[in-house]
Design an enzyme around this catalytic site. Sequence first.
Site, mmCIF file in Angstrom:
data_model
loop_
_atom_site.group_PDB
_atom_site.id
_atom_site.type_symbol
_atom_site.label_atom_id
_atom_site.label_comp_id
_atom_site.label_asym_id
_atom_site.label_seq_id
_atom_site.Cartn_x
_atom_site.Cartn_y
_atom_site.Cartn_z
ATOM 1 N N HIS A 100 21.705 168.657 -138.459
ATOM 2 C CA HIS A 100 21.277 169.336 -137.240
ATOM 3 C C HIS A 100 20.266 170.442 -137.455
ATOM 4 O O HIS A 100 20.115 171.320 -136.611
ATOM 5 C CB HIS A 100 22.483 169.827 -136.442
ATOM 6 N N ASP A 165 28.072 177.008 -130.344
ATOM 7 C CA ASP A 165 28.244 176.334 -129.054
ATOM 8 C C ASP A 165 28.643 174.880 -129.253
ATOM 9 O O ASP A 165 29.403 174.317 -128.472
ATOM 10 C CB ASP A 165 26.924 176.335 -128.266
ATOM 11 N N GLU A 278 28.335 184.829 -122.701
ATOM 12 C CA GLU A 278 26.988 184.284 -122.906
ATOM 13 C C GLU A 278 26.196 184.479 -121.618
ATOM 14 O O GLU A 278 26.663 185.145 -120.678
ATOM 15 C CB GLU A 278 27.028 182.796 -123.314
HETATM 16 C C1 ZME Z 1 20.363 169.183 -126.758
HETATM 17 C C2 ZME Z 1 21.268 169.994 -125.930
HETATM 18 C C3 ZME Z 1 21.796 171.198 -126.232
HETATM 19 C C4 ZME Z 1 21.732 169.677 -124.707
HETATM 20 C C5 ZME Z 1 22.533 170.690 -124.269
HETATM 21 N N1 ZME Z 1 22.562 171.605 -125.224
HETATM 22 C C6 ZME Z 1 23.238 172.806 -125.104
HETATM 23 N N2 ZME Z 1 23.680 173.175 -123.914
HETATM 24 C C7 ZME Z 1 24.308 174.375 -123.758
HETATM 25 N N3 ZME Z 1 24.530 175.215 -124.750
HETATM 26 C C8 ZME Z 1 24.097 174.849 -125.963
HETATM 27 C C9 ZME Z 1 23.461 173.632 -126.172
HETATM 28 N N4 ZME Z 1 23.163 173.529 -127.470
HETATM 29 C C10 ZME Z 1 23.605 174.647 -128.062
HETATM 30 N N5 ZME Z 1 24.169 175.449 -127.147
#
Ligand code: ZME
Length: 522
Positions: A100, A165, A278
């Site tokens: 990642h 997250d 957050e």
């Molecule tokens: C590629 C993607 C990341 C789609 C949603 N996310 C995320 N959404 C919300 N918080 C996040 C996140 N990726 C890391 N934190």
Amino acid sequence: MLRRCSMSHFFIATVVISTLISILGQQRPWTTMLPQELLGLDLRFDKNATTMASTDFGRLTQVLPAAVLYPSSVQDITTLVKSSFSSYLPFSIAARGHGHSIHGQAMAHNGVVIQMGSLNHTHEIRINVSSSSSDFYADVGGEQLWIDVLRATLRHGLAPPSFTDYLYLSVGGTLSNAGVSGQTFLHGPQISNVYELDVVTGKGKMVTCSKHHRSELFYAVLGGLGQFGVITRARIALHPAPQMVKRTRLLYTDFSAFTRDQEYLISLNIGEGFDYVEGSLIRDETEIDTWRSSFSKKDKEKIRSLLAKHHLIYLLEGTKYYDTVTAPTADQEVDLLLNGLTFIPGFAFKNDLLYVGFLNRVYDGELELRHKGLWDVPHPWLIIFVPKSRISDFNEGVFKKILKRNSTMGPVLVYPMNRNKWDERMSAVTPDEDVFYHVGFLRSAMHDWEYLEDQNKEILSFCVDNGIKTKQYFPHYTTNTEWKNHFGPKWNKFIERKKSFDPKGLLSPGQKIFTAMPWQWK
Ligand code: ZME
């Protein structure tokens, strides 16, 4: 001059010779080209393996290794590193967890990528929960994913205090950066919640280290961007786990009210406020729909009409943990907390979630995006830490101007953290202020991503031009001067640590920190 490409030399020689020999009907002739000590390893040179290791989540860079190691023990890793370290033609080595990284940080051009997850395919149990007289902890393999650590520890009613997250990331991977999320303000980043590490250094030795034993290596590795060793085990702090969370989302159109409330919430001690804080931007209609899983139809309508008037809404998200014992008072505690905040009246949305469901929330997003074919796409992410004193200027210049010019897919996260939860001795870098904001532009590109990378550069230039002293999280630089500036007062120590723990500069070349270091070539 050191040469670090011998694996590719092996490879080329191998292809030539193997073609010749396979004509003669013999099997796996390349093994004869390998140093004796590597013969017993599952080292794969085929296209399947090398192509897999040549990409990452970012999908912005592609770098082929000569080979991929599928280790079945920590010893396989020490054997590989030792072989390179003692060779007259050393090759570079990168540990790859769940892949990642964004800019090829876990790649190794013409070197060997270690597919860490392969350690998990043995009968050995690589997540072990224990307790000492005062603490609970888990000993987990560096290759383990946080989701699996969470599931295993929950069986004991325990959990790590600090997460990212997204939980499908390896322990070794997040500890090489910092590991931040909404719990960081309270418990520090994940690197602040580690008791002990096993590390295979750049000399090919497995060393156990902690705050009290071989502490220089311990602090170097935490946030060390893979420069000093491969993390093969981490002893992670555990706390009693709650069963449920009360999630509250509060909307603001006034940025200073939003940040004032966030900063107040992160100043509270454990138990006094939220357990997680957050924040994010809502910039257009589509963003209301991506939060569909949780806003009701009526609430969405309400938010839509607010967005029609204001064009930019700030969303503060806080959660309070609770369980059957604390359930009766949890609601009152949240209401009391909300009384002291200044969100738009009527724009507070509350719901209850299972603790695991809450922690694993991005996985639901992943499933949805995969379904739409929007997961395996380029991710030109930019995550920076912005000092509190300049976050308002950042809002004016970036959120209101630069971002407005074209659509930027994906969430924009904005939330503050306390520097006193970070340890200066660790390699991780933060701005030089007691409170700083995590600002994450988590973009997914459909086709062209170059304009998004350009926008990232524009944001960084805006900060430089206006004297906003940000630090990149997942730092991505290509020149020595930039890296020196990134580490600032920690730079000399970083170099000293590199000389001690990876003197031949073998590890994690994809970070491009020591690509042209004069000392390395002597
Ligand atoms: C590629 C993607 C990341 C789609 C949603 N996310 C995320 N959404 C919300 N918080 C996040 C996140 N990726 C890391 N934190």
